[in-house]
Scaffold this active site. Sequence first.
Site, PDB file in Angstrom:
ATOM      1  N   GLU A  99      -5.225  -8.635   0.097  1.00 46.36           N
ATOM      2  CA  GLU A  99      -5.890  -8.382   1.386  1.00 46.36           C
ATOM      3  C   GLU A  99      -7.360  -8.146   1.107  1.00 46.36           C
ATOM      4  OE1 GLU A  99      -4.497  -5.227   3.979  1.00 46.36           O
ATOM      5  OE2 GLU A  99      -2.404  -5.780   3.634  1.00 46.36           O
TER       6      GLU A  99
ATOM      7  N   GLU B 273       0.813  -1.220   0.000  1.00 48.63           N
ATOM      8  CA  GLU B 273       0.000   0.000   0.000  1.00 48.63           C
ATOM      9  C   GLU B 273       0.853   1.281   0.000  1.00 48.63           C
ATOM     10  OE1 GLU B 273      -2.780  -0.348   3.240  1.00 48.63           O
ATOM     11  OE2 GLU B 273      -3.842  -1.996   2.306  1.00 48.63           O
TER      12      GLU B 273
HETATM   13  O1  IFM Z   1      -4.054  -3.406   9.029  1.00 52.73           O
HETATM   14  C1  IFM Z   1      -4.113  -2.930   7.723  1.00 52.73           C
HETATM   15  C2  IFM Z   1      -2.905  -3.372   6.921  1.00 52.73           C
HETATM   16  O2  IFM Z   1      -1.713  -3.025   7.537  1.00 52.73           O
HETATM   17  C3  IFM Z   1      -2.930  -2.744   5.560  1.00 52.73           C
HETATM   18  N1  IFM Z   1      -4.219  -2.900   4.913  1.00 52.73           N
HETATM   19  C4  IFM Z   1      -5.416  -2.627   5.681  1.00 52.73           C
HETATM   20  C5  IFM Z   1      -5.350  -3.378   7.001  1.00 52.73           C
HETATM   21  C6  IFM Z   1      -6.641  -3.177   7.791  1.00 52.73           C
HETATM   22  O3  IFM Z   1      -6.855  -1.855   8.160  1.00 52.73           O
END
Ligand code: IFM
Length: 468
Positions: free
Chosen positions: A370, A168
């Site tokens: 994710e 990210e």
């Molecule tokens: O915890 C985070 C992660 O570090 C990066 N993506 C979103 C997750 C949830 O908020």
Amino acid sequence: MAEQKLALPKDFFIGSALSGPQTEGEWNKGGKLENLWDTWSMENLDDFYNRVGSYGGNDFMAKYKEDLVLMKELGLDNYRTSIQWSRLLDENGNLNPEGAAWYHELFRASAKAGLDVFVNLYHFDMPTYLFRRGGWESREVVEAYAHYTDVAFREFGSEIKYWFTFNEPIVEPEQRYQEGVWYPKLHDYGRARTVQYHISLAHSLGVANFRAAQAEGAVRADAKIGMINCFTPTYTKENPSEADLEAVRMTSGINNRWWLDLITKGALPQDVLDSLKEGGVRLPVRAGDAEILAQGVVDWLGCNYYHPTRVQAPASKVDQYGLPHFADEYVWPDAVMNESRGWEIYPEGLYDFGMDCAKNYPELEWFVSENGIGIMDEYKNRDEQGRVIDPYRVDFVRSHLEAVSRAIADGAKCRGYHYWGLIDNWSWSNAFKNRYGFVEVDLMDGYKRRPKQSAEWLTKVATSHVIE
Ligand code: IFM
């Protein structure tokens, strides 16, 4: 007639994502240096939910053997974690032998448990001594990152098949430099774009180092390099004006196309660069940068998907800080919200992302790196045996996997799915507020792991590839 269940391809992988700084703990042991989360925790613990700072993670370094067994028992074959820069290297950029030994041990234990490890190299965890030298605003730090990737590839190159440069990369520019949410809590659009630009260079230098190490045989021949970003398909109102569509172009340009172009074309989107220039934003471009960015093309992509973005034409072209402002939020009246996190639940966004890639980046392979739902006060939803009852988690994942399955049928090159995060973990300034796991971590009982009701469903899907 019974409803037909959707299936996922047989070679579609299902796993889970986690990160070093959110799980490992032992923040100042084994030669680990402070990262910005540790420093912020020490400077102002009140900024963290329930005053839980970065120090303990979810106790993974103590419990990793148990966690690897759990992953396997729940039907997974792989997971992602990250190496912490502040654990692997000392302040002079030399290998910290104790840090390296921990990651070797983790990778060895994972292989023994039958789990492939996907390794990411940076997950918002800037070492503090480098932040004090300018962090991502400094070229020196870009070079330090390149050096770090080189050390990591050569140290673990024979063990690891799946590598990623960043998780990210859009988030730090936004949260730290633009929205004033994370330390150092700035509101500076121009500095945020400088950080975004430097991270893009750092990514590209990392990819170049990977290719060089692989060519020399220091990285296994079948290894792949990628980037992971959180993609937010961007929508506006029905019957939009030209100005609404312009807001979509620029919002998606900064959040999505910037990275998609970088990793597929080795260049940043020209229309976005032009609009930034028109808005008075000066990027710190130097001679030779285009050649560096050209090396940023990867083998595949991770897409973190939680929610879409909805925007409309901005009421003003500058915000309250006098900074360029390209879009206002649009509140869609039909939005279904996860009230705990304040994020919209919109599985169709994942389908749309798949179709966007199939159309505009047809060669690009990707996976959902994710996806998950974080719920506040989840401990209240226990049955008599003390187990968390969480049907909303099953609904969330099922609807997103269905969107993936439809996207694949319509031509998306989506190869797998990682749930964030299988076992509850620490989540930045929200600490343990929103619980994501299929497995509960009981903070009142020594970080004890306890599968939630939804874990049974996950196992069925992961082992059958049928979306129950
Ligand atoms: O915890 C985070 C992660 O570090 C990066 N993506 C979103 C997750 C949830 O908020």
